[in-house]
Write a protein that holds these residues in place. Structure first.
Motif, mmCIF file in Angstrom:
data_model
loop_
_atom_site.group_PDB
_atom_site.id
_atom_site.type_symbol
_atom_site.label_atom_id
_atom_site.label_comp_id
_atom_site.label_asym_id
_atom_site.label_seq_id
_atom_site.Cartn_x
_atom_site.Cartn_y
_atom_site.Cartn_z
ATOM 1 N N GLN A 151 -6.342 -5.764 -10.109
ATOM 2 C CA GLN A 151 -6.957 -4.357 -9.526
ATOM 3 C C GLN A 151 -7.610 -4.693 -8.248
ATOM 4 O O GLN A 151 -7.732 -3.690 -7.694
ATOM 5 C CB GLN A 151 -7.547 -3.920 -10.813
ATOM 6 N N ALA A 152 -8.590 -5.486 -8.567
ATOM 7 C CA ALA A 152 -9.391 -6.002 -7.543
ATOM 8 C C ALA A 152 -8.838 -6.141 -6.256
ATOM 9 O O ALA A 152 -9.095 -5.571 -5.255
ATOM 10 C CB ALA A 152 -10.488 -6.801 -7.713
ATOM 11 N N PHE A 153 -7.841 -6.785 -6.321
ATOM 12 C CA PHE A 153 -6.841 -7.476 -5.121
ATOM 13 C C PHE A 153 -6.213 -6.186 -4.621
ATOM 14 O O PHE A 153 -6.104 -6.289 -3.265
ATOM 15 C CB PHE A 153 -5.995 -8.675 -5.495
ATOM 16 N N ALA A 154 -5.622 -5.391 -5.548
ATOM 17 C CA ALA A 154 -5.033 -4.287 -5.090
ATOM 18 C C ALA A 154 -5.832 -3.436 -4.023
ATOM 19 O O ALA A 154 -5.400 -2.976 -2.876
ATOM 20 C CB ALA A 154 -4.309 -3.418 -6.127
ATOM 21 N N ALA A 155 -6.810 -3.179 -4.382
ATOM 22 C CA ALA A 155 -7.938 -2.442 -3.682
ATOM 23 C C ALA A 155 -8.369 -3.145 -2.511
ATOM 24 O O ALA A 155 -8.337 -2.588 -1.198
ATOM 25 C CB ALA A 155 -9.370 -2.180 -4.532
ATOM 26 N N LEU A 156 -8.570 -4.327 -2.463
ATOM 27 C CA LEU A 156 -8.696 -5.077 -1.010
ATOM 28 C C LEU A 156 -7.607 -5.129 -0.161
ATOM 29 O O LEU A 156 -7.552 -4.913 0.888
ATOM 30 C CB LEU A 156 -9.098 -6.505 -1.667
ATOM 31 N N ASP A 157 -6.413 -5.347 -0.842
ATOM 32 C CA ASP A 157 -5.248 -5.217 0.035
ATOM 33 C C ASP A 157 -4.604 -3.779 0.820
ATOM 34 O O ASP A 157 -4.525 -3.855 1.669
ATOM 35 C CB ASP A 157 -3.887 -5.599 -0.803
ATOM 36 N N ALA A 158 -5.265 -2.736 -0.011
ATOM 37 C CA ALA A 158 -4.947 -1.403 0.556
ATOM 38 C C ALA A 158 -6.102 -1.459 1.796
ATOM 39 O O ALA A 158 -5.673 -0.809 2.751
ATOM 40 C CB ALA A 158 -5.249 -0.419 -0.573
ATOM 41 N N LEU A 159 -7.042 -1.827 1.784
ATOM 42 C CA LEU A 159 -8.252 -1.734 2.587
ATOM 43 C C LEU A 159 -7.754 -2.595 3.970
ATOM 44 O O LEU A 159 -7.679 -2.075 4.905
ATOM 45 C CB LEU A 159 -9.567 -2.302 2.180
ATOM 46 N N ALA A 160 -7.154 -3.671 3.435
ATOM 47 C CA ALA A 160 -6.442 -4.557 4.589
ATOM 48 C C ALA A 160 -5.414 -3.738 5.501
ATOM 49 O O ALA A 160 -5.241 -3.643 6.595
ATOM 50 C CB ALA A 160 -6.032 -5.702 4.306
ATOM 51 N N GLU A 161 -4.604 -3.074 4.500
ATOM 52 C CA GLU A 161 -3.477 -2.365 5.140
ATOM 53 C C GLU A 161 -3.777 -1.323 6.036
ATOM 54 O O GLU A 161 -3.461 -0.906 7.256
ATOM 55 C CB GLU A 161 -2.403 -1.885 4.117
ATOM 56 N N SER A 162 -4.857 -0.538 5.584
ATOM 57 C CA SER A 162 -5.612 0.634 6.447
ATOM 58 C C SER A 162 -6.116 0.023 7.572
ATOM 59 O O SER A 162 -6.491 0.786 8.577
ATOM 60 C CB SER A 162 -6.651 1.409 5.584
ATOM 61 N N LEU A 163 -6.706 -1.191 7.738
ATOM 62 C CA LEU A 163 -7.128 -1.824 8.917
ATOM 63 C C LEU A 163 -6.200 -2.568 9.873
ATOM 64 O O LEU A 163 -6.537 -3.252 10.829
ATOM 65 C CB LEU A 163 -8.403 -2.695 8.573
ATOM 66 N N HIS A 164 -4.821 -2.291 9.417
ATOM 67 C CA HIS A 164 -3.815 -2.812 10.156
ATOM 68 C C HIS A 164 -3.772 -4.369 9.976
ATOM 69 O O HIS A 164 -3.488 -5.073 10.800
ATOM 70 C CB HIS A 164 -3.889 -2.588 11.371
ATOM 71 N N PHE A 165 -4.014 -4.883 8.790
ATOM 72 C CA PHE A 165 -3.766 -6.259 8.686
ATOM 73 C C PHE A 165 -3.019 -6.599 7.224
ATOM 74 O O PHE A 165 -2.910 -5.715 6.456
ATOM 75 C CB PHE A 165 -5.308 -6.852 8.159
ATOM 76 N N ARG A 166 -2.198 -7.617 7.344
ATOM 77 C CA ARG A 166 -1.532 -7.857 6.265
ATOM 78 C C ARG A 166 -2.456 -9.156 5.384
ATOM 79 O O ARG A 166 -2.715 -10.190 6.045
ATOM 80 C CB ARG A 166 -0.203 -8.322 6.349
ATOM 81 N N LEU A 167 -2.432 -9.008 4.072
ATOM 82 C CA LEU A 167 -3.245 -9.869 3.198
ATOM 83 C C LEU A 167 -2.471 -10.711 2.345
ATOM 84 O O LEU A 167 -1.615 -10.082 1.534
ATOM 85 C CB LEU A 167 -4.379 -9.121 2.763
ATOM 86 N N THR A 168 -2.529 -11.947 2.608
ATOM 87 C CA THR A 168 -1.521 -12.762 1.528
ATOM 88 C C THR A 168 -2.617 -13.946 0.885
ATOM 89 O O THR A 168 -3.682 -14.118 1.348
ATOM 90 C CB THR A 168 -0.431 -13.460 2.170
#
Length: 820
Positions: free
Chosen positions: A155-172
């Motif tokens: 759940q916490a990673f999903a929120a972080l991943d969404a933020l990264a996507e909004s900032l035009h970053f792909r998080l892995t």
């Protein structure tokens, strides 16, 4: 005053085999062996061994072969049988201070129970814990805990991943790390050409977005750490919950196997509690290894270390004893006496744990007895100093340092010191005992019981029976043929010979045991089934022939004429004296010529051996006593105008002892009186200031040495020996000498006063009276007095001649010379 001729029956004690009361020692094998002739030592030993007070250790004095070791061991075992079995001693790992292992005393046998219980405990842990941690219930609960953690993390990673996507970053995630990639307008990773085409404002916006993302990643990781700890604690709590009943049950079995009444119950209870806590804290080490688990080997090594700390090192195990221990330390070293620690070297460093500790004899003898030899302790200065400290405090700590192994260690083991209650039995000689009393009185006070073994004892029917039992026991112990009564009688006669006394036996039964073994060997060699007197006599003869080469060569020198010795006739100022030569393993008698010369003068008596420093202090003392007696004998002529010299002819090795002082006096009186001395009669005896003849040592060897000399030259019936009357009880001569006396081919005389001896040697009245009567005319003393008066007149005439004035010389060349 006449010398007394000794009868053959007086020259040797002969024991009748019939008086012993048995035909063979086979009849005596069931009888107990007493302390033969050592009643004083026996009483002291039993007193000291029974006394349970500190500082009442035993110091045993006695000569080698006196049975001091075997008899003390026998007494120690008897005393030990009256004592309870002492406790076991264990060393345990100290979890708070690993370099200081804990000592634990348990009732005898309980140490073995505890060790076996902890070994079973370790096996249980290794076998059952992994099974429980691999069980279905444990796995399902572990999965539930892990899923809950995974859900929160997702759940916490999903929120972080969404933020990264909004900032035009792909998080892995890659191998536990967060990796983000800048995306282009089409949602694909930005290429190099696209990156170079970015404007300054676009790059600034991207940097700001990256910084924001990094901050969010950091907050994500910070938020996950408590969750990971919660997950790990949940896993640990689950492992404890699953495994704790198993551990508690295993430890309860260990506790229940031990007796309830244990002095150190609290200490062992606390240690078992620490074991439980240590295992519960490291249950992760028991987790079954998974495929590809790189930390498996390290975890296995850590598990072995944990289980080793639960090991019980039983250094003193008294489970098999039925009484207090009795130990003998024949080669005492620091390690063997005080214990040791085995350090293991690894890459120039050393290490040790509780299992490396080993007990020494002192710890093993706790509650019992330990026999040591003083000379062994004194030969090692470090060992003796350590023993002194132990005797002072009664506590022992195994303190062997790792530096002794030539390597470096961070912290050497220092096992807990323990009180040691041990009765020490120290074997030493008389000289060592008194040297210890003087040189180290502190240690001497720790040995308050003196056990003094006698060298000889009064003979009786009881002592002879005990000696017979000793021979029977020796035959049984060594598997020898038994001794007939005649052989036993001959062995007992030899004990009298070794004591040089018809009324006493030698207490050095080590010599007797050796004679028994040698006689039995000769008996077997001739094919007999029972040892006879002839075997004992043959063994004695064989022993002599193994050692008497020096004696043989000296007698050959007489036969060859190298040594001047008159055996017939009579000579003035010359006498044959009897001496003894002691080689350590063999002693024998040998005659030596003593000569004396007298003439007018004022120098008195000169001892030539003393002048050239070839005489010992005892011999010098004897000559001074002789001079004193001579001066008193002719005191009415004082001052004596005499020069006299005495010398041992052809003696080049030195002279010691006073047994020749009578012979020296006879030679002087012969020289003064002009009366010749019979050369066939050899003399031994010491002199006191009243002319009494004192006993001497080695009387049998001296007579036998003279007899051999006379026998080699041919016995003519005039030869014999003159000995002190006080030595008569010491005669134990060889049977062939007794037979020669019986046949009249050899003679023995005893005297109590020198007057009796000079009368026998000269055939003239001595003229020496103890009641003050004047000497008879033509007696030895009267003739000597006449000669002394002549010496005085000669000295007076010489003095007058020196004092008479002679012609004065005048100088005519210088009349004014005042000396003219």
């Amino acid at each position: 005053m006449h010398a007394t001729a000794l009868a053959p029956e007086q020259l040797r004690l002969t024991i009748s085999p019939a008086s012993l009361g048995f035909a063979s020692t086979a009849e005596l094998h069931d009888q107990s062996l007493p302390w033969i002739g050592q009643e004083r030592a026996e009483a002291a030993a039993h007193f000291g061994l029974a006394l349970e007070h500190p500082n009442y250790n035993l110091f045993v004095l006695g000569e080698l072969g006196s049975g001091r070791v075997s008899l003390l061991l026998q007494a120690m075992r008897q005393a030990a049988a009256q004592r309870a079995v002492p406790p076991d001693l264990c060393y345990l790992h100290h979890f708070d201070q690993p370099e200081r292992p804990r000592a634990l005393r348990l009732p005898a046998g309980q140490g073995r129970v505890l060790r076996q219980g902890m070994e079973q405990f370790a096996r249980t842990l290794q076998g059952d814990i992994p099974k429980r941690l691999d069980g279905a219930d444990f796995r399902s609960e572990s999965e539930r805990i892990d899923k809950a953690y995974q859900a929160q993390e997702a759940q916490a990673f999903a929120a972080l991943d969404a933020l990264a996507e909004s900032l035009h970053f792909r998080l892995t995630r890659e191998e536990g790390h967060m990796v983000f990639t800048l995306l282009g307008a089409q949602g694909e990773p930005l290429t190099e050409d696209e990156a170079r085409a970015l404007t300054r404002e676009q790059r600034a916006a991207i940097d700001a977005a990256e910084q924001r993302l990094r901050a969010e990643i950091a907050r994500f990781l910070d938020a996950m750490r408590p969750l990971e700890r919660q997950r790990d604690e949940a896993f640990a709590q689950l492992r404890r919950q699953v495994v704790r009943p198993l551990i508690d049950h295993a430890l309860q079995e260990v506790r229940s196997s031990l007796r309830k009444q244990i002095k150190d119950t609290m200490k062992i209870g606390k240690w078992l509690d620490r074991v439980r806590q240590q295992v519960l804290d490291r249950l992760d080490l028991f987790t079954p290894a998974q495929a590809g688990d790189e930390g498996g080997e390290e975890r296995k090594a850590q598990l072995e270390t944990l289980l080793a700390r639960c090991h019980v090192n039983l250094v003193v195990d008294n489970a098999d004893l039925t009484s207090a221990p009795v130990l003998t330390e024949d080669n005492p070293q620091l390690r063997s006496l005080f214990g040791s620690i085995d350090y293991q070297a690894d890459d120039d460093a050393v290490s040790a744990d509780v299992s490396s500790i080993h007990a020494g004899s002192l710890l093993k003898a706790h509650g019992g007895f330990l026999l040591l030899h003083l000379r062994d302790l004194l030969g090692n200065e470090g060992l003796w100093e350590r023993m002194r400290r132990f005797l002072r405090c009664g506590r022992l700590q195994i303190e062997e340092g790792a530096s002794a192994h030539g390597a470096v260690v961070g912290a050497a083991l220092q096992p807990e010191a323990v009180d040691v209650d041990v009765k020490l039995v120290l074997i030493g000689s008389v000289e060592e005992y008194y040297a210890l009393q003087e040189g180290d009185p502190e240690v001497a006070q720790r040995f308050r019981v003196k056990v003094d073994f006698a060298e000889s004892f009064s003979a009786s029917a009881a002592s002879r029976h005990a000696s017979s039992v000793f021979i029977a026991r020796a035959c049984q112990r060594f598997g020898l043929p038994h001794f007939g009564a005649d052989a036993v009688a001959r062995v007992i006669e030899q004990t009298h010979r070794e004591a040089d006394d018809q009324a006493r036996q030698s207490a050095l039964f080590g010599h007797t045991e050796a004679l028994v073994i040698e006689a039995a060997a000769l008996c077997r060699a001739r094919g007999a089934s029972m040892v006879a007197a002839q075997d004992v006599q043959a063994a004695l003869q064989a022993r002599t022939e193994r050692h008497n080469y020096p004696e043989q060569r000296l007698h050959e020198s007489i036969a060859d004429g190298e040594r001047l010795l008159a055996l017939h006739g009579a000579h003035v100022g010359q006498i044959n004296a009897l001496t003894q030569i002691d080689l350590g393993d063999y002693r024998f008698g040998f005659p030596v010529r003593i000569t004396a010369r007298t003439y007018a003068g004022q120098e008195g008596l000169i001892n030539i051996e003393r002048e050239v420093e070839m005489s010992g202090p005892i011999h010098d003392k004897g000559v001074l006593i002789l001079h004193s007696y001579l001066t008193a004998l002719f005191g009415h002529l004082a001052p004596l105008a005499l020069n006299a010299s005495i010398v041992f002819e052809q003696e080049y090795s030195g002279v010691e002892g006073d047994s020749a002082s009578c012979a020296e006096l006879y030679a002087l009186l012969s020289s003064l009186s002009g009366l010749p001395l019979a050369q066939g009669i050899a003399v031994t005896g010491a002199l006191n200031q009243h002319g009494e003849v004192l006993p001497v040592g080695g009387i049998n060897e001296k007579i036998e040495g003279w007899f051999k000399t006379c026998e080699a030259a041919g016995l003519n019936g005039t030869q014999g020996a003159l000995i002190p009357a006080r030595n008569q009880r010491h005669l134990m001569l060889e049977p062939r000498i007794v037979e020669a006396v019986r046949q009249g081919r050899f003679h023995l005389w005893s005297v109590s006063h020198v007057a009796e001896g000079i009368a026998l040697l000269t055939g003239q009245p001595p003229g020496i009276h103890t009641d003050g009567r004047p000497a008879e005319p033509d007696s030895v003393a009267a003739r000597a007095a006449l000669q002394l008066r002549a010496y005085r007149r000669a000295c007076q005439a010489a003095a007058h001649a020196r004092a008479r004035p002679g012609p004065r010389l005048r100088s005519f060349t210088n009349p004014q010379d005042p000396m003219a």
